[in-house]
Design a protein around this motif. Structure first.
Motif, PDB file in Angstrom:
ATOM      1  N   LYS A 176       1.864  -6.576  30.830  1.00 51.42           N
ATOM      2  CA  LYS A 176       1.531  -5.306  31.483  1.00 51.42           C
ATOM      3  C   LYS A 176       0.022  -5.059  31.453  1.00 51.42           C
ATOM      4  O   LYS A 176      -0.575  -4.699  32.460  1.00 51.42           O
ATOM      5  N   ALA A 177      -0.595  -5.255  30.282  1.00 54.00           N
ATOM      6  CA  ALA A 177      -2.043  -5.044  30.153  1.00 54.00           C
ATOM      7  C   ALA A 177      -2.811  -5.997  31.056  1.00 54.00           C
ATOM      8  O   ALA A 177      -3.790  -5.608  31.699  1.00 54.00           O
ATOM      9  N   HIS A 178      -2.369  -7.226  31.132  1.00 50.85           N
ATOM     10  CA  HIS A 178      -3.079  -8.203  31.964  1.00 50.85           C
ATOM     11  C   HIS A 178      -2.942  -7.858  33.440  1.00 50.85           C
ATOM     12  O   HIS A 178      -3.889  -7.984  34.211  1.00 50.85           O
ATOM     13  N   LYS A 179      -1.754  -7.379  33.842  1.00 46.61           N
ATOM     14  CA  LYS A 179      -1.537  -6.978  35.229  1.00 46.61           C
ATOM     15  C   LYS A 179      -2.487  -5.847  35.617  1.00 46.61           C
ATOM     16  O   LYS A 179      -3.030  -5.823  36.717  1.00 46.61           O
ATOM     17  N   GLU A 180      -2.661  -4.890  34.700  1.00 45.24           N
ATOM     18  CA  GLU A 180      -3.542  -3.751  34.968  1.00 45.24           C
ATOM     19  C   GLU A 180      -4.996  -4.176  35.077  1.00 45.24           C
ATOM     20  O   GLU A 180      -5.789  -3.540  35.757  1.00 45.24           O
ATOM     21  N   MET A 181      -5.370  -5.255  34.398  1.00 42.87           N
ATOM     22  CA  MET A 181      -6.774  -5.702  34.388  1.00 42.87           C
ATOM     23  C   MET A 181      -6.998  -6.954  35.225  1.00 42.87           C
ATOM     24  O   MET A 181      -8.079  -7.517  35.197  1.00 42.87           O
ATOM     25  N   GLN A 182      -5.989  -7.376  35.937  1.00 46.79           N
ATOM     26  CA  GLN A 182      -6.069  -8.616  36.692  1.00 46.79           C
ATOM     27  C   GLN A 182      -7.223  -8.578  37.694  1.00 46.79           C
ATOM     28  O   GLN A 182      -7.439  -7.591  38.381  1.00 46.79           O
ATOM     29  N   ASN A 183      -7.958  -9.679  37.752  1.00 48.83           N
ATOM     30  CA  ASN A 183      -9.085  -9.853  38.676  1.00 48.83           C
ATOM     31  C   ASN A 183     -10.206  -8.842  38.455  1.00 48.83           C
ATOM     32  O   ASN A 183     -10.921  -8.489  39.372  1.00 48.83           O
ATOM     33  N   HIS A 184     -10.343  -8.343  37.255  1.00 54.44           N
ATOM     34  CA  HIS A 184     -11.426  -7.413  36.952  1.00 54.44           C
ATOM     35  C   HIS A 184     -12.355  -8.043  35.920  1.00 54.44           C
ATOM     36  O   HIS A 184     -11.942  -8.813  35.079  1.00 54.44           O
ATOM     37  N   THR A 185     -13.585  -7.619  35.990  1.00 51.93           N
ATOM     38  CA  THR A 185     -14.541  -8.046  34.965  1.00 51.93           C
ATOM     39  C   THR A 185     -14.576  -6.976  33.885  1.00 51.93           C
ATOM     40  O   THR A 185     -14.071  -5.864  34.083  1.00 51.93           O
TER      41      THR A 185
ATOM     42  N   ASN B 287     -17.027  -5.264  32.926  1.00 51.88           N
ATOM     43  CA  ASN B 287     -17.820  -4.122  33.377  1.00 51.88           C
ATOM     44  C   ASN B 287     -17.000  -3.216  34.292  1.00 51.88           C
ATOM     45  O   ASN B 287     -17.087  -1.989  34.198  1.00 51.88           O
ATOM     46  N   GLU B 288     -16.189  -3.796  35.177  1.00 56.43           N
ATOM     47  CA  GLU B 288     -15.339  -2.981  36.046  1.00 56.43           C
ATOM     48  C   GLU B 288     -14.323  -2.195  35.224  1.00 56.43           C
ATOM     49  O   GLU B 288     -14.027  -1.040  35.524  1.00 56.43           O
TER      50      GLU B 288
END
Length: 145
Positions: free
Chosen positions: A38-47, A49-50
């Motif tokens: 779930k956490a990875h899905k929420e942060m997927q393709n983000h850096t 800083n984003e």
């Protein structure tokens, strides 16, 4: 204020560099837990800083909303008057209810504010009691009870 605290905390743990250098969030681990997925899905393709910018914006928006709610409750508190059919205890409970909602939002109204509000807005039939209290007690130290 929140951003400064978190930045200081991350610097103390030597983690702020991840935000400054804009690291890319790593791929998900082998055999992840549901929470990790779930956490990875929420942060997927983000850096990093984003992610920081997102968290900062979300918290600032929440703070603004909370502050506006506090202002509305304080205004509501100031506008309160005792009703003809209401007892002092009922009026006090109504004021305390507003003060407690303000506390839940992270701010506060002093007990002395409640006492002063009650004394100022009581009907004339309580004038002798109010005068006695004003002449014999320090109103800032009178407990609400």
């Amino acid at each position: 204020m929140w951003a400064v605290r978190v930045e200081t905390y991350l610097e103390a743990l030597n983690l702020w560099e991840a935000v400054e250098k804009d690291y890319i969030v790593p791929a998900i681990l082998v055999n992840p837990t549901l929470a990790q997925i779930k956490a990875h899905k929420e942060m997927q393709n983000h850096t990093s800083n984003e992610i920081w910018d997102y968290l900062k914006n979300e918290y600032e928006r929440d703070e603004r909303i909370r502050w506006m709610q506090v202002l509305n409750l304080v205004r509501d508190f100031e506008m309160q008057k005792i009703k003809e059919t209401e007892t002092v205890k009922e009026y006090d409970e109504r004021l305390l209810s507003i003060a407690n909602r303000v506390r839940l939002l992270g701010s506060s109204l002093k007990d002395s504010s409640n006492v002063e509000k009650i004394l100022v807005t009581l009907p004339e039939k309580f004038e002798a009691t109010v005068t006695t209290l004003e002449n014999t007690k320090d109103l800032s130290k009178i407990p609400l009870a």
